[in-house]
Scaffold this motif. Structure first.
Motif, PDB file in Angstrom:
ATOM      1  N   THR A  17      36.818  43.593  54.809  1.00  0.00           N
ATOM      2  CA  THR A  17      36.147  44.567  53.931  1.00  0.00           C
ATOM      3  C   THR A  17      35.563  45.711  54.741  1.00  0.00           C
ATOM      4  O   THR A  17      35.730  46.894  54.387  1.00  0.00           O
ATOM      5  CB  THR A  17      35.042  43.875  53.114  1.00  0.00           C
ATOM      6  OG1 THR A  17      35.620  42.825  52.335  1.00  0.00           O
ATOM      7  CG2 THR A  17      34.351  44.868  52.196  1.00  0.00           C
ATOM      8  N   ASP A  31      43.748  47.097  47.727  1.00  0.00           N
ATOM      9  CA  ASP A  31      43.190  45.794  48.083  1.00  0.00           C
ATOM     10  C   ASP A  31      43.637  44.739  47.077  1.00  0.00           C
ATOM     11  O   ASP A  31      43.375  44.863  45.878  1.00  0.00           O
ATOM     12  CB  ASP A  31      41.660  45.900  48.116  1.00  0.00           C
ATOM     13  CG  ASP A  31      40.992  44.679  48.708  1.00  0.00           C
ATOM     14  OD1 ASP A  31      41.430  43.543  48.417  1.00  0.00           O
ATOM     15  OD2 ASP A  31      40.018  44.850  49.462  1.00  0.00           O
ATOM     16  N   ASP A  33      42.509  41.798  46.538  1.00  0.00           N
ATOM     17  CA  ASP A  33      41.374  41.181  45.849  1.00  0.00           C
ATOM     18  C   ASP A  33      40.878  42.053  44.698  1.00  0.00           C
ATOM     19  O   ASP A  33      40.468  41.546  43.653  1.00  0.00           O
ATOM     20  CB  ASP A  33      40.226  40.901  46.827  1.00  0.00           C
ATOM     21  CG  ASP A  33      40.424  39.584  47.572  1.00  0.00           C
ATOM     22  OD1 ASP A  33      41.286  38.783  47.170  1.00  0.00           O
ATOM     23  OD2 ASP A  33      39.705  39.358  48.566  1.00  0.00           O
ATOM     24  N   CYS A  34      40.904  43.371  44.896  1.00  0.00           N
ATOM     25  CA  CYS A  34      40.486  44.286  43.820  1.00  0.00           C
ATOM     26  C   CYS A  34      41.476  44.219  42.654  1.00  0.00           C
ATOM     27  O   CYS A  34      41.062  44.304  41.488  1.00  0.00           O
ATOM     28  CB  CYS A  34      40.397  45.716  44.346  1.00  0.00           C
ATOM     29  SG  CYS A  34      39.051  45.982  45.516  1.00  0.00           S
ATOM     30  N   VAL A  36      43.139  41.543  41.805  1.00  0.00           N
ATOM     31  CA  VAL A  36      42.808  40.290  41.117  1.00  0.00           C
ATOM     32  C   VAL A  36      41.620  40.499  40.186  1.00  0.00           C
ATOM     33  O   VAL A  36      41.629  40.058  39.028  1.00  0.00           O
ATOM     34  CB  VAL A  36      42.528  39.153  42.132  1.00  0.00           C
ATOM     35  CG1 VAL A  36      41.998  37.915  41.412  1.00  0.00           C
ATOM     36  CG2 VAL A  36      43.787  38.812  42.914  1.00  0.00           C
ATOM     37  N   HIS A  37      40.576  41.180  40.671  1.00  0.00           N
ATOM     38  CA  HIS A  37      39.397  41.459  39.833  1.00  0.00           C
ATOM     39  C   HIS A  37      39.819  42.205  38.563  1.00  0.00           C
ATOM     40  O   HIS A  37      39.345  41.892  37.462  1.00  0.00           O
ATOM     41  CB  HIS A  37      38.381  42.291  40.610  1.00  0.00           C
ATOM     42  CG  HIS A  37      37.481  41.503  41.492  1.00  0.00           C
ATOM     43  ND1 HIS A  37      36.419  40.766  41.005  1.00  0.00           N
ATOM     44  CD2 HIS A  37      37.480  41.317  42.825  1.00  0.00           C
ATOM     45  CE1 HIS A  37      35.791  40.173  42.012  1.00  0.00           C
ATOM     46  NE2 HIS A  37      36.419  40.481  43.123  1.00  0.00           N
ATOM     47  N   ARG A  66      34.982  34.072  37.698  1.00  0.00           N
ATOM     48  CA  ARG A  66      35.508  33.616  38.989  1.00  0.00           C
ATOM     49  C   ARG A  66      34.765  32.400  39.558  1.00  0.00           C
ATOM     50  O   ARG A  66      35.414  31.476  40.063  1.00  0.00           O
ATOM     51  CB  ARG A  66      35.505  34.777  39.991  1.00  0.00           C
ATOM     52  CG  ARG A  66      36.550  35.833  39.673  1.00  0.00           C
ATOM     53  CD  ARG A  66      36.385  37.072  40.529  1.00  0.00           C
ATOM     54  NE  ARG A  66      36.703  36.826  41.918  1.00  0.00           N
ATOM     55  CZ  ARG A  66      37.792  37.286  42.530  1.00  0.00           C
ATOM     56  NH1 ARG A  66      38.672  37.987  41.858  1.00  0.00           N
ATOM     57  NH2 ARG A  66      38.000  37.035  43.803  1.00  0.00           N
TER      58      ARG A  66
END
Length: 198
Positions: A17, A31, A33-34, A36-37, A66
């Motif tokens: 990060t 990203d 992970d972003c 996924v969010h 989550r």
């Protein structure tokens, strides 16, 4: 050769990060992970699939919760495999679209992918950077960030691909075991060299 689709990865608490925030001055950052969010909040088909597989208590306010979902897959390889089978196709499609766009429009793009080598994304990218970290420092950072116990931290680390294996697969490696200014200096040197290549 110009490299427009570049991957960044590393184990948990390796500094991805911090690195990606700094590298925004050199790259468009995408990203995983972003992504996924976003799909946990907006993809109604996936949200329904997760509710059916893991229980409606995993959905709060129409979005995937989550922490609840994490508690159901943590330490359960079968459940984690099921979750990945639902989520990865959506994330993969977005990443592939970003890679195509980066090359087509000549936009240097950094793809932050925690499971880059586990899912063979190195075969889709022009270059990869691995952030390394000693196991002791990873545990220390995880306990400080998440309040994890030493046992929980060790369990998470033992479930990940060993760093030694990732080092065999990456193009560039930075051992992130010092302070943030030092990391920034290493990243600047790497990015300028990479983007300056013909």
């Amino acid at each position: 050769m110009k490299r427009f689709a570049v991957g960044l990865t590393g184990g948990i608490s390796s500094g991805k990060t911090i690195a990606s925030k700094y590298l925004e001055r050199f790259f468009r950052v995408i990203d995983a992970d972003c992504i996924v969010h976003e799909i946990y909040a907006l993809n109604s088909v996936l949200i329904e699939q997760i509710a059916q597989r893991f229980g409606s208590d995993c959905i709060h306010g129409g979005e995937v919760h989550r922490p609840t979902l994490r508690s159901k897959v943590f330490g359960n390889p079968g459940a984690l495999k099921d979750l990945n089978s639902l989520v990865h196709p959506h994330v993969g499609a977005r990443l592939k679209s970003g890679i195509i766009s980066a090359r087509k429009n000549s936009i240097p793009s950094l793809f932050v992918i925690p499971l880059l080598f586990e899912n063979s994304w190195q075969n889709e990218l022009d270059s990869t950077l691995l952030l390394g970290c000693t196991k002791e420092l990873q545990i220390q950072r995880m306990r400080k960030r998440d309040g994890s116990s030493k046992e929980e931290a060790n369990q998470i680390l033992s479930s990940q691909m060993p760093e030694e294996k990732k080092r065999e697969l990456c193009d560039f490696y930075i051992l992130n075991n010092r302070d943030i200014p030092w990391l920034h200096m290493q990243l600047k040197t790497w990015a300028e060299r990479l983007l300056g290549e013909e």
